[in-house]
Design an enzyme around this catalytic site. Structure first.
Site, PDB file in Angstrom:
ATOM      1  N   SER A  28       0.812  -1.223   0.000  1.00 42.99           N
ATOM      2  CA  SER A  28       0.000   0.000   0.000  1.00 42.99           C
ATOM      3  C   SER A  28       0.842   1.268   0.000  1.00 42.99           C
ATOM      4  O   SER A  28       1.911   1.327   0.628  1.00 42.99           O
ATOM      5  CB  SER A  28      -0.867  -0.006   1.272  1.00 42.99           C
ATOM      6  OG  SER A  28      -1.433   1.258   1.481  1.00 42.99           O
ATOM      7  N   GLU A  48       0.170   3.638   1.700  1.00 38.51           N
ATOM      8  CA  GLU A  48       0.199   4.051   3.106  1.00 38.51           C
ATOM      9  C   GLU A  48       1.587   3.804   3.711  1.00 38.51           C
ATOM     10  O   GLU A  48       1.965   4.467   4.678  1.00 38.51           O
ATOM     11  CB  GLU A  48      -0.885   3.287   3.874  1.00 38.51           C
ATOM     12  CG  GLU A  48      -1.048   3.630   5.343  1.00 38.51           C
ATOM     13  CD  GLU A  48      -1.678   4.995   5.633  1.00 38.51           C
ATOM     14  OE1 GLU A  48      -2.271   5.600   4.717  1.00 38.51           O
ATOM     15  OE2 GLU A  48      -1.562   5.445   6.789  1.00 38.51           O
ATOM     16  N   TYR A  94      -1.516   0.231  10.702  1.00 40.85           N
ATOM     17  CA  TYR A  94      -1.781  -0.415   9.408  1.00 40.85           C
ATOM     18  C   TYR A  94      -0.570  -0.271   8.490  1.00 40.85           C
ATOM     19  O   TYR A  94      -0.111  -1.246   7.877  1.00 40.85           O
ATOM     20  CB  TYR A  94      -3.031   0.206   8.774  1.00 40.85           C
ATOM     21  CG  TYR A  94      -3.243  -0.182   7.332  1.00 40.85           C
ATOM     22  CD1 TYR A  94      -3.853  -1.387   6.995  1.00 40.85           C
ATOM     23  CD2 TYR A  94      -2.836   0.661   6.292  1.00 40.85           C
ATOM     24  CE1 TYR A  94      -4.047  -1.747   5.661  1.00 40.85           C
ATOM     25  CE2 TYR A  94      -3.017   0.309   4.957  1.00 40.85           C
ATOM     26  CZ  TYR A  94      -3.624  -0.884   4.654  1.00 40.85           C
ATOM     27  OH  TYR A  94      -3.807  -1.249   3.334  1.00 40.85           O
TER      28      TYR A  94
HETATM   29  P1  NAP Z   1     -11.443  -4.526   1.941  1.00 43.67           P
HETATM   30  O1  NAP Z   1     -12.598  -4.201   1.063  1.00 43.67           O
HETATM   31  O2  NAP Z   1     -11.397  -4.020   3.333  1.00 43.67           O
HETATM   32  O3  NAP Z   1     -11.313  -6.133   1.976  1.00 43.67           O
HETATM   33  C1  NAP Z   1     -10.493  -6.785   2.912  1.00 43.67           C
HETATM   34  C2  NAP Z   1     -10.743  -8.274   2.825  1.00 43.67           C
HETATM   35  O4  NAP Z   1      -9.956  -8.938   3.829  1.00 43.67           O
HETATM   36  C3  NAP Z   1     -12.198  -8.690   3.092  1.00 43.67           C
HETATM   37  O5  NAP Z   1     -12.527  -9.773   2.259  1.00 43.67           O
HETATM   38  C4  NAP Z   1     -12.147  -9.136   4.535  1.00 43.67           C
HETATM   39  O6  NAP Z   1     -13.173 -10.034   4.897  1.00 43.67           O
HETATM   40  C5  NAP Z   1     -10.794  -9.838   4.545  1.00 43.67           C
HETATM   41  N1  NAP Z   1     -10.255 -10.078   5.873  1.00 43.67           N
HETATM   42  C6  NAP Z   1     -10.244  -9.232   6.943  1.00 43.67           C
HETATM   43  N2  NAP Z   1      -9.705  -9.828   8.005  1.00 43.67           N
HETATM   44  C7  NAP Z   1      -9.385 -11.086   7.622  1.00 43.67           C
HETATM   45  C8  NAP Z   1      -8.832 -12.217   8.286  1.00 43.67           C
HETATM   46  N3  NAP Z   1      -8.501 -12.180   9.584  1.00 43.67           N
HETATM   47  N4  NAP Z   1      -8.634 -13.361   7.590  1.00 43.67           N
HETATM   48  C9  NAP Z   1      -8.987 -13.421   6.279  1.00 43.67           C
HETATM   49  N5  NAP Z   1      -9.531 -12.398   5.596  1.00 43.67           N
HETATM   50  C10 NAP Z   1      -9.730 -11.251   6.264  1.00 43.67           C
HETATM   51  O7  NAP Z   1     -10.075  -4.082   1.241  1.00 43.67           O
HETATM   52  P2  NAP Z   1      -9.784  -3.731  -0.296  1.00 43.67           P
HETATM   53  O8  NAP Z   1      -9.994  -2.270  -0.495  1.00 43.67           O
HETATM   54  O9  NAP Z   1     -10.452  -4.715  -1.160  1.00 43.67           O
HETATM   55  O10 NAP Z   1      -8.201  -3.944  -0.350  1.00 43.67           O
HETATM   56  C11 NAP Z   1      -7.653  -5.217  -0.665  1.00 43.67           C
HETATM   57  C12 NAP Z   1      -6.225  -5.274  -0.137  1.00 43.67           C
HETATM   58  O11 NAP Z   1      -5.443  -4.252  -0.736  1.00 43.67           O
HETATM   59  C13 NAP Z   1      -6.097  -5.073   1.376  1.00 43.67           C
HETATM   60  O12 NAP Z   1      -5.014  -5.859   1.814  1.00 43.67           O
HETATM   61  C14 NAP Z   1      -5.754  -3.596   1.506  1.00 43.67           C
HETATM   62  O13 NAP Z   1      -5.043  -3.377   2.702  1.00 43.67           O
HETATM   63  C15 NAP Z   1      -4.891  -3.407   0.277  1.00 43.67           C
HETATM   64  N6  NAP Z   1      -4.870  -2.054  -0.305  1.00 43.67           N
HETATM   65  C16 NAP Z   1      -6.044  -1.427  -0.597  1.00 43.67           C
HETATM   66  C17 NAP Z   1      -6.020  -0.180  -1.203  1.00 43.67           C
HETATM   67  C18 NAP Z   1      -7.292   0.545  -1.554  1.00 43.67           C
HETATM   68  O14 NAP Z   1      -7.221   1.762  -1.803  1.00 43.67           O
HETATM   69  N7  NAP Z   1      -8.437  -0.138  -1.639  1.00 43.67           N
HETATM   70  C19 NAP Z   1      -4.783   0.423  -1.508  1.00 43.67           C
HETATM   71  C20 NAP Z   1      -3.609  -0.269  -1.211  1.00 43.67           C
HETATM   72  C21 NAP Z   1      -3.650  -1.528  -0.624  1.00 43.67           C
HETATM   73  P3  NAP Z   1     -14.670  -9.477   5.293  1.00 43.67           P
HETATM   74  O15 NAP Z   1     -15.350  -9.188   3.981  1.00 43.67           O
HETATM   75  O16 NAP Z   1     -15.246 -10.623   6.036  1.00 43.67           O
HETATM   76  O17 NAP Z   1     -14.463  -8.232   6.111  1.00 43.67           O
HETATM   77  O1  G4F Z   2     -10.526   6.785   2.731  1.00 45.70           O
HETATM   78  P1  G4F Z   2      -9.538   6.719   3.815  1.00 45.70           P
HETATM   79  O2  G4F Z   2      -9.970   6.102   5.100  1.00 45.70           O
HETATM   80  O3  G4F Z   2      -8.259   5.991   3.189  1.00 45.70           O
HETATM   81  P2  G4F Z   2      -6.725   5.926   3.611  1.00 45.70           P
HETATM   82  O4  G4F Z   2      -6.505   6.217   5.028  1.00 45.70           O
HETATM   83  O5  G4F Z   2      -5.954   6.720   2.610  1.00 45.70           O
HETATM   84  O6  G4F Z   2      -6.434   4.348   3.398  1.00 45.70           O
HETATM   85  C1  G4F Z   2      -6.888   3.686   2.235  1.00 45.70           C
HETATM   86  O7  G4F Z   2      -5.912   3.777   1.236  1.00 45.70           O
HETATM   87  C2  G4F Z   2      -4.668   3.088   1.539  1.00 45.70           C
HETATM   88  C3  G4F Z   2      -3.736   3.331   0.351  1.00 45.70           C
HETATM   89  O8  G4F Z   2      -3.007   4.506   0.566  1.00 45.70           O
HETATM   90  C4  G4F Z   2      -4.977   1.630   1.742  1.00 45.70           C
HETATM   91  F1  G4F Z   2      -3.821   0.947   1.949  1.00 45.70           F
HETATM   92  C5  G4F Z   2      -5.926   1.463   2.910  1.00 45.70           C
HETATM   93  O9  G4F Z   2      -6.252   0.078   3.054  1.00 45.70           O
HETATM   94  C6  G4F Z   2      -7.204   2.234   2.604  1.00 45.70           C
HETATM   95  O10 G4F Z   2      -7.847   1.600   1.526  1.00 45.70           O
HETATM   96  O11 G4F Z   2      -9.000   8.192   4.168  1.00 45.70           O
HETATM   97  C7  G4F Z   2      -8.481   9.049   3.166  1.00 45.70           C
HETATM   98  C8  G4F Z   2      -8.225  10.427   3.768  1.00 45.70           C
HETATM   99  C9  G4F Z   2      -7.407  10.392   5.072  1.00 45.70           C
HETATM  100  O12 G4F Z   2      -6.421  11.398   5.021  1.00 45.70           O
HETATM  101  C10 G4F Z   2      -8.423  10.726   6.157  1.00 45.70           C
HETATM  102  O13 G4F Z   2      -7.871  11.413   7.291  1.00 45.70           O
HETATM  103  O14 G4F Z   2      -9.482  11.018   4.119  1.00 45.70           O
HETATM  104  C11 G4F Z   2      -9.361  11.630   5.386  1.00 45.70           C
HETATM  105  N1  G4F Z   2     -10.693  11.745   5.979  1.00 45.70           N
HETATM  106  C12 G4F Z   2     -11.303  12.917   6.313  1.00 45.70           C
HETATM  107  N2  G4F Z   2     -12.495  12.679   6.855  1.00 45.70           N
HETATM  108  C13 G4F Z   2     -11.501  10.743   6.329  1.00 45.70           C
HETATM  109  C14 G4F Z   2     -12.652  11.323   6.891  1.00 45.70           C
HETATM  110  N3  G4F Z   2     -11.368   9.397   6.213  1.00 45.70           N
HETATM  111  C15 G4F Z   2     -12.404   8.614   6.638  1.00 45.70           C
HETATM  112  N4  G4F Z   2     -12.304   7.280   6.492  1.00 45.70           N
HETATM  113  N5  G4F Z   2     -13.543   9.162   7.205  1.00 45.70           N
HETATM  114  C16 G4F Z   2     -13.695  10.511   7.354  1.00 45.70           C
HETATM  115  O15 G4F Z   2     -14.722  10.982   7.861  1.00 45.70           O
END
Ligand code: NAP
Ligand code: G4F
Length: 337
Positions: free
Chosen positions: A131, A133, A154
């Protein structure tokens, strides 16, 4: 014979799009589902196939990233060609409340999976969902050479997973790769991430179901892309001849405020009339700006995300409005876009 893949996190946003993509490509997809007291398969219900269906291409297995023995048993049984490790406690704010759990699942979970591959002696390729992050406080633009400075439990857990993946590649010659993906969103995005929180609230305010939206830091800068395009990059990373790590991003910055304004405008709303600040949504340490330099993935993998944040905001609001309209009219809400 088509290929076989195992996806951890198949019930999540990315897992659901990746399962669709791989099935379209002729794979048999095995999905790891964790046990829940309520149904947690909503995002994949439209591609679910009954166990009785002959030649089914999607098979679900109960297991958990915290259970190393279950992972070994599963890998021994399935012997997949490819493993995509998408499972994680993926919410940054929540990781401050549950740091140990996040370290266990998002960090050690990756090590358990890598060890399970080694212990089962199978020849498989593994993709680790790293990520942006991890870059945390290091200023943009960020690429594969940018030093990590994580700002959350995280982020720390993901750095651990990143280096474990590199280590298994170097130590054991495993085909193990990191996709360092910047934020990517869709109508299937979890409701508490900022983009979906905004677009869902926009639809509800428009329908008169709520009037206010409480938010945290609106100044944070993110590089938002479209999830279906990003899962294609995951697959491409595993098709290379040589394992390596890649950044995937649009390279286009926007603030949370920009996204809010675009989404509310698309819904016919003025965000300043509805949005209030609540410190509850701030983080103990914030990541101020993430903007990716994805030139390596563009040049070597041909990855060029087309959907930019404004279009993303619009399509997500439109989807939330359509879903809410369907729900209010009593129709079944579909999640197949
Ligand atoms: P998500 O929607 O939160 O999905 C996470 C998945 O992990 C869900 O299927 C969840 O199951 C499962 N999970 C949680 N705890 C677990 C456990 N203990 N054992 C097995 N499975 C478990 O995340 P996403 O946005 O699809 O992201 C996919 C991956 O990419 C994650 O690793 C995330 O950290 C990473 N990532 C995401 C982004 C982004 O912007 N979306 C960016 C960079 C990296 P449930 O459905 O039961 O909760
Ligand atoms: O949507 P966010 O919660 O995503 P964040 O923290 O960037 O993390 C996501 O992206 C990562 C990749 O860089 C992934 F690895 C991670 O699993 C996840 O998918 O927050 C985005 C921004 C932050 O700066 C937060 O402080 O939005 C700001 N924010 C402002 N108000 C808020 C809110 N975030 C959330 N969730 N809720 C608010 O009310």
């Amino acid at each position: 014979m088509g290929k076989t893949a195992l996806i951890t996190g198949v019930t999540g946003q990315d897992g659901s799009y990746l399962a669709e993509l791989l099935m379209e490509k002729g794979y048999t997809v095995h999905g790891l589902v964790r046990r829940s007291s309520t149904f947690n398969t909503e995002r994949i219900d439209h591609i679910y196939q009954d166990p009785q269906e002959p030649g089914r291409k999607l098979v679900l297995h109960h297991a958990d990233l915290s259970d190393g023995v279950a992972l070994v048993n599963l890998l021994r049984e399935l012997r997949p060609d490819e493993v995509y490790n998408l499972g994680a406690q993926s919410h940054v704010r929540v990781s401050f409340d549950a740091p140990m759990y996040t370290a266990d699942v998002t960090g050690l979970g990756t090590l358990r999976l890598l060890e399970a591959i080694r212990a089962s002696g199978i020849d498989t390729r593994i993709y680790q969902a790293s990520s942006s992050e991890m870059f945390g406080a290091t200023p943009p633009p960020q690429n594969e050479k940018t030093p990590f400075h994580p700002r959350s439990p995280y982020g720390c857990a993901k750095v651990y997973s990143y280096w474990s993946t590199v280590n298994y590649r170097e130590a054991y010659g495993m085909f193990a790769v990191n996709g360092i993906l910047f934020n990517h969103e869709s109508p299937r995005r979890g409701e508490t991430f900022v983009t979906r929180k905004i677009t869902r609230a926009g639809a509800r305010i428009r329908a008169g179901l709520q009037d206010r939206l409480y938010m945290g830091n609106l100044d944070a800068v993110r590089d938002w892309g479209y999830a279906p395009e990003y899962v294609e990059s995951m697959w491409r990373l595993l098709q290379r001849d040589v394992p390596d790590d890649y950044v995937v991003a649009t390279g286009v910055p926007a603030t949370v405020r920009d996204f809010l304004q675009a989404a509310f405008t698309a819904g016919g709303l003025d965000w300043t009339e509805h949005v209030l600040f609540d410190p509850k949504y701030e983080r103990p340490s914030e990541v101020d700006a993430l903007v990716g330099d994805a030139s390596k993935a563009r040049d070597l993998l041909g990855c060029e995300p087309a959907v930019r944040w404004r279009e993303l905001a619009e399509l997500m609001v439109e989807a939330d409005i359509a879903a809410l309209d369907a729900e209010l009219s009593g129709a079944r809400v579909r999640i197949d876009r």
